[in-house]
Design a protein around this motif. Structure first.
Motif, PDB file in Angstrom:
ATOM      1  N   ASP A  88     -21.955  91.671  23.220  1.00  0.00           N
ATOM      2  CA  ASP A  88     -20.837  91.483  24.182  1.00  0.00           C
ATOM      3  C   ASP A  88     -21.161  92.070  25.683  1.00  0.00           C
ATOM      4  OD1 ASP A  88     -20.346  94.045  23.857  1.00  0.00           O
ATOM      5  OD2 ASP A  88     -18.125  93.844  23.917  1.00  0.00           O
ATOM      6  N   SER A  89     -20.361  91.917  26.452  1.00  0.00           N
ATOM      7  CA  SER A  89     -20.404  92.329  27.680  1.00  0.00           C
ATOM      8  C   SER A  89     -20.663  93.766  27.857  1.00  0.00           C
ATOM      9  CB  SER A  89     -19.251  91.920  28.698  1.00  0.00           C
ATOM     10  OG  SER A  89     -17.945  92.644  28.359  1.00  0.00           O
ATOM     11  N   VAL A  90     -19.926  94.665  27.079  1.00  0.00           N
ATOM     12  CA  VAL A  90     -20.152  95.966  27.009  1.00  0.00           C
ATOM     13  C   VAL A  90     -21.489  96.487  26.601  1.00  0.00           C
ATOM     14  CG1 VAL A  90     -19.442  98.008  25.818  1.00  0.00           C
ATOM     15  CG2 VAL A  90     -17.621  96.275  26.438  1.00  0.00           C
ATOM     16  N   ASP A  91     -21.895  96.056  25.386  1.00  0.00           N
ATOM     17  CA  ASP A  91     -23.315  96.015  24.959  1.00  0.00           C
ATOM     18  C   ASP A  91     -24.566  95.921  26.039  1.00  0.00           C
ATOM     19  OD1 ASP A  91     -24.098  97.199  22.559  1.00  0.00           O
ATOM     20  OD2 ASP A  91     -24.125  95.331  21.412  1.00  0.00           O
ATOM     21  N   ILE A  92     -24.138  94.853  26.762  1.00  0.00           N
ATOM     22  CA  ILE A  92     -25.213  94.541  28.040  1.00  0.00           C
ATOM     23  C   ILE A  92     -25.181  95.481  29.099  1.00  0.00           C
ATOM     24  CG2 ILE A  92     -25.789  92.720  29.741  1.00  0.00           C
ATOM     25  CD1 ILE A  92     -24.566  90.553  27.887  1.00  0.00           C
TER      26      ILE A  92
END
Length: 330
Positions: free
Chosen positions: A159-163
């Motif tokens: 998700d955005s957090v991972d990226i």
């Protein structure tokens, strides 16, 4: 000009999102993470093969136009140029669609970048089934193509957090990296868990006594959704998120598969050559015989269509995963 002095850019309206209706999302997380990091790292440069707007590289381009290079529809030249930049001390992030980075420019990635061990970060958009455009743009075999390349780090974020957390770690990695980019309006999921991206490490997001789902990429989001649905049936599901495909966190996998839980792998990739086979070989080489139920894309060229329809058709939706789990437990 830095990102702090500009209005936050969004992604192109033409980019379809795999986010569920009403789900929290973050716009262009890769582009904003890269532009933010570049504020402290003047050696960072961005390259695009005529797809900046569609790989969220346009955010970096607007913030640092003098450090952005538009290479046109010439992916091989782009990677060769990125290699030369890395040779003289720059830190390139080169973006295009995954199909072009892997199928079309493999030799340049292998011999110009990986063989000399250069710090070039290849960012591949539309990995797996994240577009309905059909086989020309669906990179359903990119992991299978790249896993055998020596020295290449491969990251498949959820998700955005991972990226956002992966970008600075990739920049700090001494050798080449490949990021399966989730572009546009990307779901924001992992902030609800005690999670931090750490390169090469898997993370248990929830425990469970009945089923272990080992997942990567956007399928971790689906695994968490399926786990919630199955909880209503008193099925207790653990989810182990594997954001780094190579190097694989073998210790975590071997530790988690111990016991008598049903073990499933979930990936937005063909069942040939991706996470399922990585986990299977990990267990086989360790002498840990264990049946694995793979959930992934079939070994075929996929249909074109709307993403929700395709995810249901090929078994990637949360409801399809829950149904398959019930069948296996019956």
């Amino acid at each position: 000009m830095t990102t702090s002095t500009k209005k936050r850019l969004t992604t192109s309206a033409m980019i379809a999102s795999f986010a569920d209706e009403g789900q929290r999302t973050t716009s262009a997380p890769f582009g904003h993470a890269l532009a933010g990091l570049a504020e402290q790292r003047p050696e960072i440069v961005g390259l695009s093969a005529d797809l900046a707007k569609y790989t969220d590289m346009h955010v970096f381009r607007e913030a640092y136009p003098d450090r952005f290079y538009q290479m046109g529809m010439a992916e091989q030249a782009m990677l060769g140029t990125a290699a030369g930049m890395a040779e003289v001390g720059l830190l390139p992030f080169a973006s295009t669609y995954s199909v072009f980075a892997t199928r079309r420019a493999y030799d340049f990635l292998c011999l110009d970048i990986a063989e000399p061990g250069l710090n070039v970060n290849v960012v591949g958009g539309l990995p797996g089934l994240t577009t309905g455009y059909g086989p020309s743009h669906q990179a359903t075999e990119d992991l299978a193509i790249l896993r055998g390349m020596p020295g290449l780090t491969i990251v498949d974020p959820c998700d955005s957090v991972d990226i956002e957390q992966a970008v600075p770690e990739l920049a700090d990695t001494s050798g080449p990296t490949y990021l399966r980019l989730l572009r546009g309006s990307v779901p924001t999921v992992l902030d609800e868990y005690d999670y931090r991206f750490r390169l090469g490490e898997a993370a248990e997001l929830r425990g469970g006594r009945d089923v272990l789902m080992i997942s990567t990429g956007l399928m971790t989001m689906r695994a968490l959704q399926a786990a919630q649905e199955l909880a209503s049936d008193n099925v207790d599901v653990a989810v182990l998120h594997v954001p780094t495909i190579k190097p694989l966190d073998r210790e975590a996998i071997l530790r988690e598969v111990a016991g008598d839980r049903l073990v499933m792998t979930l990936e937005n990739h063909a069942v040939v050559g991706g996470l399922a086979e990585s986990v299977a070989s990990c267990l086989a080489f360790a002498g840990a015989g264990k049946r694995i139920v793979p959930i992934g894309l079939p070994d075929e060229f996929l249909a074109a269509g709307a993403l929700p329809t395709l995810h249901d058709r090929y078994g990637l939706s949360a409801s399809a995963i829950a149904a398959r789990t019930r069948e296996e437990l019956a």
